[in-house]
Design a protein around this motif. Structure first.
Motif, PDB file in Angstrom:
ATOM      1  N   HIS A 205       0.837  -1.195   0.000  1.00  0.00           N
ATOM      2  CA  HIS A 205       0.000   0.000   0.000  1.00  0.00           C
ATOM      3  C   HIS A 205       0.870   1.243   0.000  1.00  0.00           C
ATOM      4  O   HIS A 205       1.984   1.229   0.545  1.00  0.00           O
ATOM      5  N   PRO A 206       0.378   2.303  -0.530  1.00  0.00           N
ATOM      6  CA  PRO A 206       1.189   3.521  -0.509  1.00  0.00           C
ATOM      7  C   PRO A 206       1.373   4.053   0.914  1.00  0.00           C
ATOM      8  O   PRO A 206       0.588   3.782   1.821  1.00  0.00           O
ATOM      9  N   LYS A 207       2.392   4.803   1.096  1.00  0.00           N
ATOM     10  CA  LYS A 207       2.726   5.354   2.409  1.00  0.00           C
ATOM     11  C   LYS A 207       1.628   6.331   2.826  1.00  0.00           C
ATOM     12  O   LYS A 207       1.232   7.194   2.066  1.00  0.00           O
ATOM     13  N   PRO A 208       1.117   6.169   4.038  1.00  0.00           N
ATOM     14  CA  PRO A 208       0.028   7.071   4.440  1.00  0.00           C
ATOM     15  C   PRO A 208       0.489   8.504   4.579  1.00  0.00           C
ATOM     16  O   PRO A 208       1.625   8.773   4.972  1.00  0.00           O
TER      17      PRO A 208
END
Length: 372
Positions: free
Chosen positions: A176-179
């Motif tokens: 998942h992309p970095k929050p």
């Protein structure tokens, strides 16, 4: 009575016939009565019952018979009182008492001191002997012979019979992309509470009673809230009485009266003294207050009286002071406490506040000056 008279006449006739000069008659228990009869007197004959003038001879009239009754002599009995004899008093013999017996003094044995009690010496018991602890011997276990595993003959293997399953590859995980971290929310400051509303008095700064004067008190006030003060006193009667007791001692109503005319005294500065009951006054903070005065509640009148003295020539030179002295009439004041009423206080509308009132008039002397 008729019988006694007839008997007396018969006896008198008999006495005359026999020439007896005295006759004594006793009637019952009375004293005897003695009659004296004259011997020359003719016997008295009773007149006939019926007289005939032709046949009856004329007899001379007999003289009246005089009867003398002697006074009864009372019989006196000579009474001789018996002689009283009294026994000769005898002196009683003096009683003979035995001599007093002095009891012998009791003899008591001398006190004996008891011998001190002897107690046996404490004996320390011998320490208890316990048998030594028994350590159990380690148990010896004989190793048992392990049974060999059973071997089974493997089946014969051939190339056709060997099967290898197809390997399973798991898919690559999708990262998942970095929050993205959002900035911290800015907290609103605490709400600022507004101060309590200040109840503004709609009354003017200077009441109508003092609008046209320079005085700091009013003795008459048409807008005086008498009804509101009575209602508040009845509602807070106990607390009001305790508060009124603090200023009741300051009441100058019963103080020494000042002379109306100052004929024998002379003051340097003229002044005017009076005893007042103000309805409104200005306190030391410069605010006008309603003073509780002349209020009648429960058959009791609450009053507050004070004495004031005002200078008539304040600021002028003192009279009767030489010109070489600097002098000036000075108004002196005093601080007095009054019980006031505040209609805008909903909890307890009464309080004690301080007021500045004129107290006396003095003469202030300055330095001595010589004018050339």
């Amino acid at each position: 009575m008729a019988l006694c008279v007839l008997t007396l006449v018969a006896l008198v006739g008999a006495t005359c016939a026999s020439s007896v000069s005295h006759v004594s008659i006793r009637l019952g228990d009375r004293a005897p009565i003695t009659y004296e009869v004259s011997p020359d007197a003719a016997p008295h004959r009773p007149p006939p019952t019926r007289q005939y003038p032709a046949l009856a001879p004329a007899y001379p009239t007999p003289p009246p018979t005089r009867y003398t009754t002697a006074a009864p002599t009372p019989s006196r009995i000579a009474y001789t009182p018996p002689a009283l004899t009294y026994p000769t008093p005898t002196t009683p013999d003096t009683p003979i008492y035995p001599p007093p017996i002095t009891p012998a003094r009791a003899t008591y044995p001398p006190p004996t001191t008891p011998a001190p009690a002897t107690y046996p010496l404490p004996t320390n018991p011998a320490p208890a002997t316990y048998p030594p602890p028994i350590t159990p011997a380690p148990s010896t276990y004989a190793p048992t012979t392990s049974q060999e595993p059973t071997t089974y003959a493997s089946p014969p293997t051939t190339k056709a019979s060997i099967y290898h399953p197809q390997p399973y590859y798991q898919p690559r995980p999708a990262y998942h992309p970095k929050p993205v971290y959002r900035p911290a929310p800015s907290y609103n400051p605490a709400p600022s509470y507004h101060p309590a509303p200040s109840y503004k008095h709609p009354e003017p700064a200077v009441p109508a009673c003092a609008d046209l004067t320079n005085s700091t008190w009013c003795l008459e006030d048409e807008a005086y809230p008498e009804y509101e003060i009575k209602h508040a006193i009845q509602y807070h009667l106990d607390k009001f009485n305790s508060l009124y007791a603090d200023v009741a001692e300051l009441d100058a109503e019963l103080s020494v009266e000042r002379p109306n005319t100052l004929e024998e005294e002379t003051y340097l500065c003229p002044s005017e003294t009076s005893y007042i009951r103000p309805l409104r006054a200005q306190n030391t903070d410069g605010k006008w207050r309603v003073i509780v005065n002349n209020i009648n509640v429960h058959y009791k009148t609450f009053t507050q009286t004070t004495r004031v003295e005002e200078c008539l020539t304040a600021g002028d030179d003192c009279p009767k002071v030489p010109v070489c002295y600097e002098s000036k009439c000075l108004q002196k004041s005093i601080y007095h406490r009054f019980l006031v009423y505040d209609s805008y206080d909903q909890y307890f509308p009464f309080a004690i506040e301080t007021f500045k009132l004129p107290a006396s008039c003095a003469c202030l002397l300055g330095a001595y000056t010589i004018d050339h």
